[in-house]
Design an enzyme around this catalytic site. Sequence first.
Site, PDB file in Angstrom:
ATOM      1  N   GLU A 102       1.126   0.430  10.161  1.00 27.77           N
ATOM      2  CA  GLU A 102      -0.149   0.365  10.261  1.00 27.77           C
ATOM      3  C   GLU A 102      -0.814   1.512  10.999  1.00 27.77           C
ATOM      4  OE1 GLU A 102      -1.651  -3.600  10.968  1.00 27.77           O
ATOM      5  OE2 GLU A 102       0.146  -4.471  10.043  1.00 27.77           O
ATOM      6  N   LEU A 127       0.952  -1.496   0.017  1.00 30.80           N
ATOM      7  CA  LEU A 127       0.202  -0.104   0.010  1.00 30.80           C
ATOM      8  C   LEU A 127       0.847   1.246  -0.165  1.00 30.80           C
ATOM      9  CD1 LEU A 127      -2.973   1.158   0.249  1.00 30.80           C
ATOM     10  CD2 LEU A 127      -2.505   1.157   2.893  1.00 30.80           C
ATOM     11  N   THR A 128       1.654   1.281   0.970  1.00 33.56           N
ATOM     12  CA  THR A 128       2.526   2.539   1.358  1.00 33.56           C
ATOM     13  C   THR A 128       3.482   3.094  -0.166  1.00 33.56           C
ATOM     14  OG1 THR A 128       2.659   2.155   3.548  1.00 33.56           O
ATOM     15  CG2 THR A 128       4.500   3.628   2.874  1.00 33.56           C
TER      16      THR A 128
HETATM   17  C1  FAD Z   1       9.686  -1.700   8.891  1.00 38.90           C
HETATM   18  C2  FAD Z   1       8.549  -1.380   8.157  1.00 38.90           C
HETATM   19  C3  FAD Z   1       7.462  -2.271   7.611  1.00 38.90           C
HETATM   20  C4  FAD Z   1       6.442  -1.585   6.816  1.00 38.90           C
HETATM   21  N1  FAD Z   1       5.631  -2.494   6.202  1.00 38.90           N
HETATM   22  C5  FAD Z   1       4.540  -2.169   5.384  1.00 38.90           C
HETATM   23  C6  FAD Z   1       4.015  -3.242   4.670  1.00 38.90           C
HETATM   24  O1  FAD Z   1       4.091  -4.333   4.790  1.00 38.90           O
HETATM   25  N2  FAD Z   1       3.102  -2.540   3.517  1.00 38.90           N
HETATM   26  C7  FAD Z   1       2.762  -1.078   3.427  1.00 38.90           C
HETATM   27  O2  FAD Z   1       1.848  -0.695   2.730  1.00 38.90           O
HETATM   28  N3  FAD Z   1       3.588  -0.417   4.296  1.00 38.90           N
HETATM   29  C8  FAD Z   1       4.441  -0.789   5.183  1.00 38.90           C
HETATM   30  N4  FAD Z   1       5.131  -0.144   5.827  1.00 38.90           N
HETATM   31  C9  FAD Z   1       4.912   1.423   5.649  1.00 38.90           C
HETATM   32  C10 FAD Z   1       4.246   2.153   7.068  1.00 38.90           C
HETATM   33  O3  FAD Z   1       2.696   1.769   7.317  1.00 38.90           O
HETATM   34  C11 FAD Z   1       4.424   3.739   6.781  1.00 38.90           C
HETATM   35  O4  FAD Z   1       5.687   4.004   7.147  1.00 38.90           O
HETATM   36  C12 FAD Z   1       3.423   4.559   8.015  1.00 38.90           C
HETATM   37  O5  FAD Z   1       2.000   4.419   7.784  1.00 38.90           O
HETATM   38  C13 FAD Z   1       4.014   5.843   8.204  1.00 38.90           C
HETATM   39  O6  FAD Z   1       4.075   6.531   6.985  1.00 38.90           O
HETATM   40  P1  FAD Z   1       5.169   7.324   6.252  1.00 38.90           P
HETATM   41  O7  FAD Z   1       6.396   6.494   6.331  1.00 38.90           O
HETATM   42  O8  FAD Z   1       4.975   7.839   4.805  1.00 38.90           O
HETATM   43  O9  FAD Z   1       5.139   8.638   7.229  1.00 38.90           O
HETATM   44  P2  FAD Z   1       4.442   9.894   7.152  1.00 38.90           P
HETATM   45  O10 FAD Z   1       3.070   9.591   6.697  1.00 38.90           O
HETATM   46  O11 FAD Z   1       5.329  10.848   6.043  1.00 38.90           O
HETATM   47  O12 FAD Z   1       4.673  10.649   8.669  1.00 38.90           O
HETATM   48  C14 FAD Z   1       5.428  11.229   9.047  1.00 38.90           C
HETATM   49  C15 FAD Z   1       5.057  12.054  10.379  1.00 38.90           C
HETATM   50  O13 FAD Z   1       4.076  12.868   9.974  1.00 38.90           O
HETATM   51  C16 FAD Z   1       3.027  12.532  10.693  1.00 38.90           C
HETATM   52  N5  FAD Z   1       1.523  12.669   9.908  1.00 38.90           N
HETATM   53  C17 FAD Z   1       1.327  12.415   8.726  1.00 38.90           C
HETATM   54  N6  FAD Z   1       0.311  12.672   8.334  1.00 38.90           N
HETATM   55  C18 FAD Z   1      -0.557  13.476   9.244  1.00 38.90           C
HETATM   56  C19 FAD Z   1      -1.626  13.882   9.746  1.00 38.90           C
HETATM   57  N7  FAD Z   1      -2.447  13.982   8.739  1.00 38.90           N
HETATM   58  N8  FAD Z   1      -1.825  14.582  10.711  1.00 38.90           N
HETATM   59  C20 FAD Z   1      -0.926  14.602  11.716  1.00 38.90           C
HETATM   60  N9  FAD Z   1       0.358  13.853  11.702  1.00 38.90           N
HETATM   61  C21 FAD Z   1       0.655  13.286  10.336  1.00 38.90           C
HETATM   62  C22 FAD Z   1       3.140  10.915  11.170  1.00 38.90           C
HETATM   63  O14 FAD Z   1       2.319  10.769  12.178  1.00 38.90           O
HETATM   64  C23 FAD Z   1       4.721  10.791  11.546  1.00 38.90           C
HETATM   65  O15 FAD Z   1       4.878  11.317  12.809  1.00 38.90           O
HETATM   66  C24 FAD Z   1       6.029  -0.190   6.711  1.00 38.90           C
HETATM   67  C25 FAD Z   1       7.219   0.497   7.647  1.00 38.90           C
HETATM   68  C26 FAD Z   1       8.127   0.224   8.072  1.00 38.90           C
HETATM   69  C27 FAD Z   1       9.143   1.082   8.594  1.00 38.90           C
END
Ligand code: FAD
Length: 387
Positions: free
Chosen positions: A365, A125-126
Amino acid sequence: MPEVGPEDFSAILAHVRDFVRTKVVPREQEIMEADAIPGDLRKQAAEMGLFGYAIPQQWGGLGLDLTQDVELAMEFGYTSLSLRSMFGTNNGIAGQVLVNFGTDEQKAGWLERIASGEVVASFALTEPGAGSDPAGLRTKAVRDGDDWVIDGQKRFITNAPIADLFVVFARTRPAGESGPGIAVFLVPADAPGVEVGVKDKKMGQEGAWTADVVFSGVRVPASALVGGSEDVGYRAAMTSLARGRVHIAALAVGSAQRALDESVAYAASATQGGRPIGEFQLVQAMIADQQTGVMAGRALVREAAQRYVSGADRRLGPSAAKLFCTEMVGKVADLAVQIHGGTGYMREVPVERIYRDVRLLRLYEGTSEIQRLIIGGGLLREAGRRA
Ligand SMILES: Cc1cc2nc3c(=O)[nH]c(=O)nc-3n(C[C@H](O)[C@H](O)[C@H](O)COP(=O)(O)OP(=O)(O)OC[C@H]3O[C@@H](n4cnc5c(N)ncnc54)[C@H](O)[C@@H]3O)c2cc1C
């Protein structure tokens, strides 16, 4: 009614507890150093049905419901979290998309092999710039005759380097025209145009691998569209993630219990000035805070799982459980390092690993901030509807 009655479930739980504590815990160091789960542990996990414990029996799984799933998750949390990751995507975020939204043909084609561990399924998804806000994803699926052609890039995808199947979320039309416009596709990892990047170097959870996945002109047949509908993708993602949040909360409770047990054992045996450090009341206070967190978390997880299964709450409860328990384990792990003093900063000590392993639970998640938005926003929307 759950597919597995209380007696059978007790036996499964006891077996899992024994496996975790006698087979996996002694090999945590080996897992960390090799950055891999040993093949014999993978084989045993598969034989125990752990790749499909949350998949219905009709499709070869154990058929556990979420109230049972969380009891297992609390056991899995007791050791290296990478063990759980090995089969976590099959049972959870990826597998549940198929269980809840797949056509009969799609279920028949994949679920039995997912449940047995023959197939590893990853949830894609991400994307760069679309993590917390999956509605902003840019991967595109375009219809071409009877096929779909997928282009885009996914990021941080758990199990991508070993995946056989990607459950890929892609946009079939711009957002907002009518609904989110996100569909979900079943894409075999060996389909031409699928490229898995190099394994990410992570802070913790050695043995669990993530990577980017690039889809370049990947052609799949119409039968790969989950549920046969362009409109199930967003709902499927949100449903899988909500269920997954209760599971992650339970993992956090398991890890917190382990951090607590390590802390009590250390405080009872390590000495300063000839006295066990556990005699110092400030150390006892840290242990008391850990214990309180574990008990509160366990109670919340069980309630959230029950309300999820009964259908009473499938949105706020999972977010509240994930928020509380993953923040709680962060504090409990931090206290565990504190109780261990300098020893807690050393690589061969379990609490050092736990401290790093559990940091992820507050990120994926849905970050803690996103859980707060779901809870706070949800309550206010409800109040607005009542007014
Ligand atoms: C080890 C690992 C395994 C993973 N496995 C999977 C997987 O199997 N499949 C998959 O699809 N994804 C996976 N992910 C992705 C994971 O779900 C995302 O990293 C997570 O949802 C955060 O998204 P981002 O990294 O883009 O951070 P961002 O969304 O950019 O967040 C950065 C900061 O901004 C804050 N923020 C963002 N939007 C808002 C808002 N609207 N209001 C307030 N604060 C906000 C966040 O809380 C955070 O503090 C994985 C990530 C890791 C690190």
